[in-house]
Design a protein around this motif. Sequence first.
Motif, short mmCIF file in Angstrom:
data_model
loop_
_atom_site.label_atom_id
_atom_site.label_comp_id
_atom_site.label_asym_id
_atom_site.label_seq_id
_atom_site.Cartn_x
_atom_site.Cartn_y
_atom_site.Cartn_z
N ARG A 149 38.91 29.91 44.47
CA ARG A 149 39.48 31.10 44.95
C ARG A 149 38.44 32.19 44.73
O ARG A 149 38.17 33.18 45.41
CB ARG A 149 40.63 31.27 44.39
CG ARG A 149 41.95 30.39 44.86
CD ARG A 149 43.32 30.69 44.54
NE ARG A 149 44.32 29.60 44.77
CZ ARG A 149 44.92 28.73 43.89
NH1 ARG A 149 44.24 28.82 42.69
NH2 ARG A 149 45.57 27.81 44.22
N LEU A 150 38.10 32.38 43.28
CA LEU A 150 37.17 33.33 43.15
C LEU A 150 35.91 33.47 43.66
O LEU A 150 35.26 34.29 44.02
CB LEU A 150 36.97 33.25 41.62
CG LEU A 150 38.28 33.91 40.73
CD1 LEU A 150 37.94 33.86 39.16
CD2 LEU A 150 38.94 35.40 40.92
N LEU A 151 35.15 32.28 43.79
CA LEU A 151 34.05 32.07 44.49
C LEU A 151 34.23 32.26 45.88
O LEU A 151 33.31 32.81 46.42
CB LEU A 151 33.61 30.57 44.51
CG LEU A 151 32.78 30.30 43.21
CD1 LEU A 151 32.41 28.57 42.90
CD2 LEU A 151 31.47 31.15 42.83
N ALA A 152 35.27 32.08 46.52
CA ALA A 152 35.35 32.37 47.99
C ALA A 152 35.31 33.75 48.21
O ALA A 152 34.80 34.49 49.04
CB ALA A 152 36.64 31.64 48.49
N GLU A 153 35.86 34.57 47.46
CA GLU A 153 36.16 35.94 47.30
C GLU A 153 34.81 36.90 47.07
O GLU A 153 34.26 37.65 47.56
CB GLU A 153 37.11 36.62 46.27
CG GLU A 153 38.37 36.18 46.51
CD GLU A 153 39.37 36.57 45.57
OE1 GLU A 153 39.11 37.01 44.63
OE2 GLU A 153 40.87 36.12 45.80
N ARG A 154 33.84 36.21 45.94
CA ARG A 154 32.80 36.78 45.27
C ARG A 154 31.54 36.35 45.77
O ARG A 154 30.58 36.97 45.77
CB ARG A 154 32.91 36.84 43.86
CG ARG A 154 34.30 37.19 43.31
CD ARG A 154 34.09 37.05 41.70
NE ARG A 154 35.30 37.33 40.95
CZ ARG A 154 35.41 37.28 39.90
NH1 ARG A 154 34.62 36.73 39.12
NH2 ARG A 154 36.79 37.68 39.07
N ALA A 155 31.50 34.99 46.23
CA ALA A 155 30.06 34.48 46.32
C ALA A 155 29.15 35.30 47.36
O ALA A 155 29.69 35.69 48.49
CB ALA A 155 30.32 32.89 46.98
#
Length: 231
Positions: free
Chosen positions: A102-108
């Motif tokens: 979830r964090l990667l999808a937001e930040r990548a």
Amino acid sequence: MSSVDTSRRLERDGTFSRRTEAVIREMILDGSLAPGDRINEVELAGELGISRGPLREAIQRLAGEGLLTVISHRGAFVRTFEPREIVELYELRAALELHAIRLLAERASDDGRTDVEAVLASARDGMPTPNGHAYPAESDFHQRLVLLVDNQALLRSWLEVHRQLSLVRTRSGQAPLHDRATVLEHDEIVAALSKRDGERAVALMRIHLTHAMHHALAVLGLTDDRPATQE
């Protein structure tokens, strides 16, 4: 217990105890010490060229990591797992990795997605022979995903679970057909991340980790006896 390569012999310095711990951890995770093996302190201390003091310190720390089980008046043993314990570890791993996704999808950034894709390509190019290992440690797809999040607390928790599950995967990670299926699932996860489709990436990772858990149990001749729940 398997004999220890003399190349493991340690030189004495200020990090002696910690390096003793690192060597024994490596022996556990690479299968030199198999699940259920008893740690022969006299033999191991002699082969490593160390006293039993730092060896016992290392044993206590590795027991704290969940890699060894210490039984009063019997000694230390490489940990073995009941089916429920394996399921619980996979559930904890899923909680950590789904949060990472979830964090990667937001930040990548674009560079971050490129890095994930490069890791996947490396894993695919290095597919194992029937008697080989699944992935080189430096190219571990799941670890790289967690590293890309850049959250040290998340990484520490993931590493603790990963080390314990490595005891399971040293045996279950030897099936090439499963490894090829795993890479295909990784492809789908990366594609979803590349599109910043967090919901799909999370759903795919949940399915992927469920497959991994059931595969590990099956290879070990175990089953998850708990009633199925609806997603």
